[in-house]
Design a protein around this motif. Structure first.
Motif, PDB file in Angstrom:
ATOM      1  N   LEU A  97       0.825  -1.326   0.035  1.00  0.00           N
ATOM      2  CA  LEU A  97      -0.030   0.010  -0.089  1.00  0.00           C
ATOM      3  C   LEU A  97       0.911   1.415  -0.028  1.00  0.00           C
ATOM      4  N   LEU A  98       1.993   1.273   0.653  1.00  0.00           N
ATOM      5  CA  LEU A  98       2.800   2.246   0.751  1.00  0.00           C
ATOM      6  C   LEU A  98       3.445   2.560  -0.612  1.00  0.00           C
ATOM      7  N   ALA A  99       3.696   1.564  -1.412  1.00  0.00           N
ATOM      8  CA  ALA A  99       4.333   1.715  -2.962  1.00  0.00           C
ATOM      9  C   ALA A  99       3.129   2.189  -3.740  1.00  0.00           C
ATOM     10  N   ILE A 100       1.618   1.869  -3.520  1.00  0.00           N
ATOM     11  CA  ILE A 100       0.887   2.506  -4.355  1.00  0.00           C
ATOM     12  C   ILE A 100       0.440   3.694  -4.065  1.00  0.00           C
ATOM     13  N   GLN A 101       0.568   4.141  -2.706  1.00  0.00           N
ATOM     14  CA  GLN A 101       0.506   5.240  -2.423  1.00  0.00           C
ATOM     15  C   GLN A 101       1.372   6.401  -3.024  1.00  0.00           C
ATOM     16  N   GLN A 106       2.787  10.511  -7.265  1.00  0.00           N
ATOM     17  CA  GLN A 106       3.389  10.797  -8.508  1.00  0.00           C
ATOM     18  C   GLN A 106       2.204  11.037  -9.597  1.00  0.00           C
ATOM     19  N   MET A 107       1.410  10.314  -9.682  1.00  0.00           N
ATOM     20  CA  MET A 107       0.355  10.359 -10.745  1.00  0.00           C
ATOM     21  C   MET A 107      -0.413  11.531 -10.709  1.00  0.00           C
ATOM     22  N   GLY A 108      -1.168  12.024  -9.400  1.00  0.00           N
ATOM     23  CA  GLY A 108      -1.697  13.007  -9.104  1.00  0.00           C
ATOM     24  C   GLY A 108      -1.327  14.477  -8.650  1.00  0.00           C
ATOM     25  N   GLY A 109       0.138  14.480  -8.456  1.00  0.00           N
ATOM     26  CA  GLY A 109       0.831  15.604  -7.911  1.00  0.00           C
ATOM     27  C   GLY A 109       1.929  15.753  -8.548  1.00  0.00           C
ATOM     28  N   VAL A 110       3.245  15.049  -8.456  1.00  0.00           N
ATOM     29  CA  VAL A 110       4.392  15.458  -9.287  1.00  0.00           C
ATOM     30  C   VAL A 110       4.387  15.597 -10.814  1.00  0.00           C
ATOM     31  N   ARG A 140       8.396  22.052  -5.987  1.00  0.00           N
ATOM     32  CA  ARG A 140       9.493  22.332  -4.806  1.00  0.00           C
ATOM     33  C   ARG A 140       8.732  21.766  -3.701  1.00  0.00           C
ATOM     34  N   ARG A 141       7.479  22.126  -3.507  1.00  0.00           N
ATOM     35  CA  ARG A 141       6.936  21.608  -2.239  1.00  0.00           C
ATOM     36  C   ARG A 141       6.661  20.129  -2.278  1.00  0.00           C
ATOM     37  N   LEU A 142       6.337  19.625  -3.432  1.00  0.00           N
ATOM     38  CA  LEU A 142       6.268  18.207  -3.638  1.00  0.00           C
ATOM     39  C   LEU A 142       7.626  17.330  -3.234  1.00  0.00           C
ATOM     40  N   PHE A 143       8.762  18.237  -3.754  1.00  0.00           N
ATOM     41  CA  PHE A 143       9.893  17.612  -3.787  1.00  0.00           C
ATOM     42  C   PHE A 143      10.347  17.489  -2.314  1.00  0.00           C
ATOM     43  N   GLU A 144       9.964  18.636  -1.490  1.00  0.00           N
ATOM     44  CA  GLU A 144      10.197  18.537   0.105  1.00  0.00           C
ATOM     45  C   GLU A 144       9.443  17.495   0.589  1.00  0.00           C
ATOM     46  N   ILE A 166      10.267   4.095  -9.715  1.00  0.00           N
ATOM     47  CA  ILE A 166      10.624   4.441 -10.845  1.00  0.00           C
ATOM     48  C   ILE A 166       9.638   5.289 -11.178  1.00  0.00           C
ATOM     49  N   ALA A 167       8.314   5.654 -10.976  1.00  0.00           N
ATOM     50  CA  ALA A 167       7.513   6.653 -11.491  1.00  0.00           C
ATOM     51  C   ALA A 167       8.061   8.032 -10.995  1.00  0.00           C
ATOM     52  N   ASN A 168       8.397   8.223  -9.983  1.00  0.00           N
ATOM     53  CA  ASN A 168       8.509   9.273  -9.246  1.00  0.00           C
ATOM     54  C   ASN A 168       9.816   9.991  -9.951  1.00  0.00           C
ATOM     55  N   TRP A 169      10.820   8.961  -9.999  1.00  0.00           N
ATOM     56  CA  TRP A 169      12.184   9.431 -10.362  1.00  0.00           C
ATOM     57  C   TRP A 169      12.104   9.903 -12.040  1.00  0.00           C
ATOM     58  N   CYS A 170      11.272   9.063 -12.965  1.00  0.00           N
ATOM     59  CA  CYS A 170      11.231   9.414 -14.338  1.00  0.00           C
ATOM     60  C   CYS A 170      10.719  11.067 -14.446  1.00  0.00           C
ATOM     61  N   TRP A 171       9.818  11.586 -13.448  1.00  0.00           N
ATOM     62  CA  TRP A 171       9.616  12.883 -13.540  1.00  0.00           C
ATOM     63  C   TRP A 171      10.644  13.688 -12.584  1.00  0.00           C
ATOM     64  N   VAL A 172      10.881  13.460 -11.579  1.00  0.00           N
ATOM     65  CA  VAL A 172      11.789  14.309 -10.580  1.00  0.00           C
ATOM     66  C   VAL A 172      13.272  14.653 -11.200  1.00  0.00           C
ATOM     67  N   ARG A 173      13.791  13.576 -11.945  1.00  0.00           N
ATOM     68  CA  ARG A 173      15.011  13.821 -12.427  1.00  0.00           C
ATOM     69  C   ARG A 173      15.090  15.010 -13.656  1.00  0.00           C
ATOM     70  N   THR A 174      13.928  15.479 -14.061  1.00  0.00           N
ATOM     71  CA  THR A 174      13.913  16.355 -15.144  1.00  0.00           C
ATOM     72  C   THR A 174      13.825  17.894 -14.407  1.00  0.00           C
ATOM     73  N   TYR A 175      14.049  17.835 -13.070  1.00  0.00           N
ATOM     74  CA  TYR A 175      13.585  18.987 -12.417  1.00  0.00           C
ATOM     75  C   TYR A 175      14.330  20.469 -13.098  1.00  0.00           C
TER      76      TYR A 175
END
Length: 234
Positions: A97-101, A106-110, A140-144, A166-175
């Protein structure tokens, strides 16, 4: 009998990379098919039969549960592939559930917030400072939030690397592309560095073509911007 390859319809964007990185991590046979966003291929009838929303990525898995399976939405694809293989999604119910959370984070925020930051910071010809600041500040808030979580655990779901990373990294890495700083976020930086060292991550972000470092290469930046601007306008 050899396993038949999954067909991946994709383009060099964070959502596309999520699936190619996942497939590389799993070692599943797949064939990447470039969807030419500049040529508007994602809006053509043959592609809309696969995804009526006209977006990448899409997979066609000939080894689906009831025969050939067509699936769109990157988060749904990650969940499907994890369940298909029994990998990259913890078996412990709480960790699962943590992983899905964090996948939904990422899907709804990042993803949406970085996407809007990109639109106002990079793509629109007119610059609207208040809109740029609004989305960059939210990113930036989401990164925090991620930094706080990663101070508690090695990976987003705890001790196990998962689809959430995987999901978060593919977006965050393009900061850099979004114009968002990561200074002062040591846990996020540690995680970014750890992800970058994974061979599957290195390979996955070069699929279907290598435009893997937006913000660092001027020529690739222009190609990336042109493709993304086309998507915004259509």
């Amino acid at each position: 009998m050899a396993e038949r390859a999954i067909q991946l319809y994709t383009a060099p964007t964070p959502n596309g990379w999520k699936v190619s990185v996942m497939l590389e991590e799993l070692g599943l046979p797949y064939e990447a098919r470039l969807v030419n966003l500049l040529a508007n291929e994602q809006k053509q009838p043959e592609f809309l039969k696969l995804n009526p929303n006209g977006r990448i990525p899409v997979i066609v898995d000939p080894g689906g549960p009831n025969g050939a399976l067509v699936l769109f939405e990157s988060g749904a694809i990650l969940l499907y592939l994890a369940e298909k293989t029994g990998r990259l999604l913890p078996k412990d119910p709480a960790a699962r559930l943590l992983a899905i959370q964090w996948l939904m984070f990422q899907m709804g925020g990042v993803g949406p917030m970085m996407g809007q930051a990109n639109v106002f910071f990079r793509y629109l010809p007119e610059k609207i400072p208040t809109a740029i600041a609004r989305y960059q500040n939210e990113c930036r808030r989401l990164f925090e939030v991620l930094d706080t979580r990663l101070a508690e655990a090695e990976w987003l779901a705890g001790d196990e690397y998962s689809i959430a990373d995987i999901a978060n990294w593919c977006w965050v890495r393009t900061y850099k592309w979004s114009g968002v700083a990561v200074e002062g976020l040591p846990n996020l930086r540690r995680w970014l560095d750890a992800m970058k060292e994974r061979p599957a991550c290195q390979k996955g972000i070069t699929v279907p073509i290598d435009m893997s470092n937006p913000g660092d290469d001027a020529r690739k930046d222009e190609d990336f911007a042109t493709a993304a601007r086309t998507m915004v306008q259509r």
